[in-house]
Write a protein that holds these residues in place. Structure first.
Motif, PDB file in Angstrom:
ATOM      1  N   VAL A 140       0.851  -1.180   0.000  1.00 59.33           N
ATOM      2  CA  VAL A 140       0.000   0.000   0.000  1.00 59.33           C
ATOM      3  C   VAL A 140       0.893   1.238   0.000  1.00 59.33           C
ATOM      4  O   VAL A 140       1.976   1.225   0.585  1.00 59.33           O
ATOM      5  N   THR A 141       0.458   2.274  -0.694  1.00 62.54           N
ATOM      6  CA  THR A 141       1.256   3.498  -0.785  1.00 62.54           C
ATOM      7  C   THR A 141       0.365   4.682  -1.141  1.00 62.54           C
ATOM      8  O   THR A 141      -0.721   4.505  -1.687  1.00 62.54           O
ATOM      9  N   SER A 142       0.846   5.869  -0.863  1.00 61.64           N
ATOM     10  CA  SER A 142       0.126   7.069  -1.291  1.00 61.64           C
ATOM     11  C   SER A 142       0.737   7.640  -2.575  1.00 61.64           C
ATOM     12  O   SER A 142       0.178   8.537  -3.184  1.00 61.64           O
ATOM     13  N   ASN A 143       1.897   7.111  -2.987  1.00 66.22           N
ATOM     14  CA  ASN A 143       2.550   7.565  -4.212  1.00 66.22           C
ATOM     15  C   ASN A 143       2.985   6.327  -5.004  1.00 66.22           C
ATOM     16  O   ASN A 143       4.091   5.813  -4.819  1.00 66.22           O
ATOM     17  N   LEU A 144       2.099   5.848  -5.856  1.00 65.91           N
ATOM     18  CA  LEU A 144       2.317   4.577  -6.544  1.00 65.91           C
ATOM     19  C   LEU A 144       3.557   4.598  -7.430  1.00 65.91           C
ATOM     20  O   LEU A 144       4.381   3.678  -7.381  1.00 65.91           O
ATOM     21  N   LYS A 145       3.713   5.618  -8.250  1.00 68.54           N
ATOM     22  CA  LYS A 145       4.849   5.680  -9.189  1.00 68.54           C
ATOM     23  C   LYS A 145       6.185   5.626  -8.435  1.00 68.54           C
ATOM     24  O   LYS A 145       7.080   4.867  -8.788  1.00 68.54           O
ATOM     25  N   VAL A 203      -5.946   6.401   3.058  1.00 65.81           N
ATOM     26  CA  VAL A 203      -4.892   5.472   3.470  1.00 65.81           C
ATOM     27  C   VAL A 203      -5.510   4.359   4.316  1.00 65.81           C
ATOM     28  O   VAL A 203      -5.178   3.185   4.149  1.00 65.81           O
ATOM     29  N   TYR A 204      -6.442   4.715   5.188  1.00 63.77           N
ATOM     30  CA  TYR A 204      -7.105   3.714   6.028  1.00 63.77           C
ATOM     31  C   TYR A 204      -7.828   2.677   5.169  1.00 63.77           C
ATOM     32  O   TYR A 204      -7.700   1.469   5.407  1.00 63.77           O
ATOM     33  N   ALA A 205      -8.569   3.134   4.172  1.00 60.55           N
ATOM     34  CA  ALA A 205      -9.290   2.214   3.281  1.00 60.55           C
ATOM     35  C   ALA A 205      -8.313   1.319   2.520  1.00 60.55           C
ATOM     36  O   ALA A 205      -8.574   0.126   2.324  1.00 60.55           O
ATOM     37  N   ALA A 206      -7.184   1.864   2.111  1.00 63.32           N
ATOM     38  CA  ALA A 206      -6.170   1.086   1.387  1.00 63.32           C
ATOM     39  C   ALA A 206      -5.565   0.012   2.289  1.00 63.32           C
ATOM     40  O   ALA A 206      -5.356  -1.124   1.856  1.00 63.32           O
ATOM     41  N   ILE A 207      -5.299   0.358   3.536  1.00 60.80           N
ATOM     42  CA  ILE A 207      -4.729  -0.613   4.477  1.00 60.80           C
ATOM     43  C   ILE A 207      -5.732  -1.736   4.744  1.00 60.80           C
ATOM     44  O   ILE A 207      -5.359  -2.910   4.782  1.00 60.80           O
TER      45      ILE A 207
END
Length: 95
Positions: free
Chosen positions: A22-27, A59-63
């Motif tokens: 999981v990340t907030s900056n995929l690239k 971020v919570y939803a991604a985790i």
């Protein structure tokens, strides 16, 4: 407003190992994995191929989604990847 985040799955070129992250900056995160500086596990198993990703509203939803995917079987992960990316192409250049 919540920060957007991504859940992703990477593999090595033989598709033997799957890595869910999981990340907030995929690239940026994927480029670090590809350089071998993204983490010990991905460096050890030569995981450089992005085969799946999805966007989450926070971020919570991604985790939460990452935990759900990690809790599934390899077959479930394989089906998820194949539905999104039938040829298991490296999606790095598309992000």
């Amino acid at each position: 407003m919540a920060k957007q985040a991504f859940v992703y799955i990477m593999t090595n070129y033989m598709h033997r190992v799957l890595y869910v992250g999981v990340t907030s900056n995929l690239k940026l995160r994927i480029s670090r994995h590809r350089e071998g500086t993204g983490g010990k596990f991905t460096a050890r198993y030569n995981i450089k191929k992005l085969v799946y990703y999805e966007c989450a509203e926070s971020v919570y939803a991604a985790i939460c989604r990452e935990k759900q995917i990690k809790g599934g079987s390899r077959l479930q992960k394989t089906k998820l990847i194949t539905a999104f990316n039938p040829e298991w192409r490296d999606l790095y250049d598309e992000i």
